[in-house]
Enzyme design. Structure first.
Site, PDB file in Angstrom:
ATOM      1  N   ASP A 203      -0.975  -0.754   0.808  1.00  0.00           N
ATOM      2  CA  ASP A 203      -1.700  -2.033   0.884  1.00  0.00           C
ATOM      3  C   ASP A 203      -1.375  -2.832   2.130  1.00  0.00           C
ATOM      4  O   ASP A 203      -1.402  -4.068   2.124  1.00  0.00           O
ATOM      5  CB  ASP A 203      -1.420  -2.889  -0.372  1.00  0.00           C
ATOM      6  CG  ASP A 203      -1.781  -2.154  -1.646  1.00  0.00           C
ATOM      7  OD1 ASP A 203      -2.766  -1.395  -1.622  1.00  0.00           O
ATOM      8  OD2 ASP A 203      -1.085  -2.334  -2.653  1.00  0.00           O
TER       9      ASP A 203
ATOM     10  N   LYS B 200      -4.645  -0.730   5.729  1.00  0.00           N
ATOM     11  CA  LYS B 200      -5.108   0.508   6.394  1.00  0.00           C
ATOM     12  C   LYS B 200      -6.633   0.568   6.460  1.00  0.00           C
ATOM     13  O   LYS B 200      -7.203   0.925   7.480  1.00  0.00           O
ATOM     14  CB  LYS B 200      -4.581   1.741   5.635  1.00  0.00           C
ATOM     15  CG  LYS B 200      -3.067   1.845   5.612  1.00  0.00           C
ATOM     16  CD  LYS B 200      -2.603   3.013   4.778  1.00  0.00           C
ATOM     17  CE  LYS B 200      -2.871   2.859   3.298  1.00  0.00           C
ATOM     18  NZ  LYS B 200      -2.098   1.790   2.629  1.00  0.00           N
TER      19      LYS B 200
ATOM     20  N   ASN C 240      -6.006   6.766  -6.306  1.00  0.00           N
ATOM     21  CA  ASN C 240      -4.954   5.756  -6.497  1.00  0.00           C
ATOM     22  C   ASN C 240      -4.984   4.753  -5.341  1.00  0.00           C
ATOM     23  O   ASN C 240      -4.487   3.642  -5.460  1.00  0.00           O
ATOM     24  CB  ASN C 240      -3.557   6.412  -6.596  1.00  0.00           C
ATOM     25  CG  ASN C 240      -3.264   7.415  -5.487  1.00  0.00           C
ATOM     26  OD1 ASN C 240      -4.154   7.817  -4.747  1.00  0.00           O
ATOM     27  ND2 ASN C 240      -2.023   7.845  -5.376  1.00  0.00           N
TER      28      ASN C 240
ATOM     29  N   THR D 209      -0.745   4.232 -11.000  1.00  0.00           N
ATOM     30  CA  THR D 209      -2.082   3.662 -11.095  1.00  0.00           C
ATOM     31  C   THR D 209      -2.844   4.240 -12.291  1.00  0.00           C
ATOM     32  O   THR D 209      -3.983   3.848 -12.533  1.00  0.00           O
ATOM     33  CB  THR D 209      -2.885   3.944  -9.802  1.00  0.00           C
ATOM     34  OG1 THR D 209      -2.956   5.361  -9.626  1.00  0.00           O
ATOM     35  CG2 THR D 209      -2.214   3.314  -8.587  1.00  0.00           C
TER      36      THR D 209
ATOM     37  N   GLY E 231      -6.540   2.028  -2.719  1.00  0.00           N
ATOM     38  CA  GLY E 231      -7.541   0.970  -2.815  1.00  0.00           C
ATOM     39  C   GLY E 231      -7.621   0.312  -1.457  1.00  0.00           C
ATOM     40  O   GLY E 231      -6.666  -0.340  -1.033  1.00  0.00           O
ATOM     41  N   HIS E 232      -8.709   0.550  -0.747  1.00  0.00           N
ATOM     42  CA  HIS E 232      -8.839   0.049   0.620  1.00  0.00           C
ATOM     43  C   HIS E 232     -10.000  -0.941   0.666  1.00  0.00           C
ATOM     44  O   HIS E 232     -11.129  -0.588   0.341  1.00  0.00           O
ATOM     45  CB  HIS E 232      -9.073   1.223   1.592  1.00  0.00           C
ATOM     46  CG  HIS E 232      -7.951   2.239   1.574  1.00  0.00           C
ATOM     47  ND1 HIS E 232      -8.046   3.472   2.154  1.00  0.00           N
ATOM     48  CD2 HIS E 232      -6.707   2.171   1.041  1.00  0.00           C
ATOM     49  CE1 HIS E 232      -6.903   4.128   1.984  1.00  0.00           C
ATOM     50  NE2 HIS E 232      -6.081   3.371   1.304  1.00  0.00           N
TER      51      HIS E 232
ATOM     52  N   GLN F 207      -1.604   5.179   0.654  1.00  0.00           N
ATOM     53  CA  GLN F 207      -0.249   4.746   0.267  1.00  0.00           C
ATOM     54  C   GLN F 207       0.577   4.404   1.522  1.00  0.00           C
ATOM     55  O   GLN F 207       0.007   3.965   2.503  1.00  0.00           O
ATOM     56  CB  GLN F 207       0.457   5.802  -0.602  1.00  0.00           C
ATOM     57  CG  GLN F 207      -0.156   5.982  -1.993  1.00  0.00           C
ATOM     58  CD  GLN F 207      -1.383   6.856  -2.033  1.00  0.00           C
ATOM     59  OE1 GLN F 207      -1.395   7.956  -1.511  1.00  0.00           O
ATOM     60  NE2 GLN F 207      -2.434   6.396  -2.670  1.00  0.00           N
TER      61      GLN F 207
END
Ligand code: GDP
Ligand code: IMO
Ligand code: MG
Length: 429
Positions: free
Chosen positions: A13, A16, A38, A129, A40-41, A223
């Site tokens: 987080d 990216k 898993n 997640t 989340g962008h 990640q």
């Protein structure tokens, strides 16, 4: 070679997605090489907000986007994400999107196992997640996985399913759960197979072709290095290698393809899920960072834990992942703090450490040594050039790059794509 590999240098987080989206217009191909949904962008382009978990962030600019073999793919999550993005006007077709045919699948049994284990672990849970990531990677390494290419041969899957289900049924029995419903699974796979197969191809071959044509490849990590299964805060990690080297094995390109390794670094620290976090702030300062930074997980909506910048951890991540330069993100979140702190070392049972030890008990016991700096008045939010930054904010950036022994290539000052300062172009350097 003018390729760029983006990796998170903390616990994920870091921003990216925003940086990959910003860089994507300069790239010919964007490749995801590990992890799964898993991730989340979040991408913000004008009024529009896009949330991507499985699709490479290049898809929003229409750049050729590829899911490499190192990713674990949930076919139903893929379909849902594609449909959601299409409803936002993003064009996704077989021209601009493909999936490695040797990608292992995440199946409902993996999600079940993830949940069963987490529930059984109680307070000792990892805080996953819940997407089935760990169990899917276990089956890949255990040589039991069903892969994308198997979707074209569902009528001859019996022997593979025997192996897979024998393993899962034994585990499920231990949790008091019924055996896998094989007929239902095959029926579900038959229904989804054509959707996935339209995008499937030998990705290594496509990448080899574009490489020969001189294409610029942008590898998008998910990640962060501190969640890497080898180098992270084990066992509180994800189940893949998140370091830059995985770009090669997770896509089918050689190790020299990584190019410029761009570490994405948040100007403070966050973590979602369980595990050690030396600079965590459980006071009103941590609260303020979380509120100003909107620190809620994209995937699970969980509140992210917040703390001061930890230069020891980031220096270690940059070394392990061979980071060439960093993108420092969310600097604007520190606007208006009277004082800011940076962790420059640890104290462990009377000794001073300049690195983060591997043993879980030591990781939990280290006490951060802080350096305090004046904050800045005025704002960095929305700054697009170095000249727009308050002098004290520049001092903070300079101190960060000195402590992590890695230069700053980009600075991000808001969620918006264009609110980005280019210091050193990763595609040219
Ligand atoms: P990722 O998983 O590394 O792609 O990061 P996430 O998207 O999960 O979390 C980063 C969050 O911060 C997202 O909501 C972004 O829109 C937002 N963000 C990214 N860069 C900046 C920045 O420079 N400033 C601020 N305020 N927000 C940012
Ligand atoms: P992006 O790409 C932050 C964390 C989970 C948990 C641990 C293991 O958005 O940065 P898993 O489901 O992977 O088995 O969970 O890893 N985690 C992330 N934390 N950002 C992510 O991705 C994450 N993906 C997994 O919270 O602690
Ligand atoms: Mg994220």
């Amino acid at each position: 070679m003018a390729n760029v590999t983006v990796v998170g240098a903390q616990w994920g987080d870091e921003g990216k997605g925003k940086i990959v989206d910003w860089l994507a217009s300069r790239a010919d191909v964007v490749v995801r090489f590990q992890g799964g949904h898993n991730a989340g962008h979040t991408l913000v382009v004008g009024e529009k907000v896009y949330k991507l978990s499985l699709l490479p962030s290049g898809i929003v600019t229409g750049t050729l986007s590829i899911i490499g073999n190192g990713v674990v793919l949930d076919p139903w999550a893929l379909k849902a994400e594609i449909e959601k993005l299409e409803s936002q006007g993003v064009v996704i077709n077989t021209e601009n999107f493909s999936i490695a045919e040797n990608c292992p699948l995440i199946l409902p049994m993996h999600r079940d196992l993830d949940a069963l284990r987490e529930t059984a672990a109680g307070a000792g849970k990892i805080g996953t997640t819940g997407r089935g990531i760990g169990p899917a990677y276990e089956d890949k390494v255990g040589r039991r996985a069903i892969r994308v290419c198997d979707l074209a041969h569902l009528d001859s899957l019996d022997a593979q399913l025997d192996r897979l289900c024998a393993h899962h049924d034994a585990l499920r029995a231990g949790f008091g759960q019924p055996a896998v419903d094989r007929e239902a699974l095959i029926a579900e796979l038959k229904e989804i197979a054509p959707f996935v197969l339209q995008f499937a191809e030998p990705v290594w071959k496509r990448l080899n072709t574009v490489k020969k044509a001189g294409a610029r490849v942008l590898f998008e990590g998910a990640q962060g290095v501190l969640l890497d299964v080898d180098h992270g805060t084990y066992p509180f990690v994800t189940s893949s290698n998140t370091v830059s080297g995985t770009a090669a094995s997770g896509s089918g390109m050689g190790p020299s393809s990584a190019g410029f390794v761009l570490g994405i670094v948040k100007a403070y620290t966050t973590r979602v899920g369980s595990g050690p976090f030396p600079t965590e702030l459980e006071d009103e300062v941590g609260q303020r960072l979380g509120e100003r930074g909107h620190e809620f997980g994209t995937v699970t909506g969980r509140k992210r834990r917040c703390g001061w910048f930890d230069a020891v951890l980031v220096r270690q991540s940059c070394a392990i992942s061979g980071v060439t330069g960093i993108a420092l993100t969310k600097l604007d979140v520190l606007d208006g703090f009277e004082k800011v702190k940076i962790c420059t070392g640890y104290r462990l049972r009377g000794k001073v450490l300049d690195y983060y030890p591997s043993h879980a008990a030591d990781q939990a016991a280290v006490e951060p040594i802080y350096e305090e700096m004046d904050g800045w008045q005025g704002t960095t939010a929305g700054a697009r050039s170095w000249a727009d930054l308050p002098a004290q904010a520049i001092k903070y950036i300079q101190r960060v790059q000195e402590l992590i022994e890695t230069p700053v290539a980009l600075v991000s000052t808001s969620p918006e794509r264009e609110d980005t300062i280019l210091v050193r172009d990763p595609f040219i350097d």
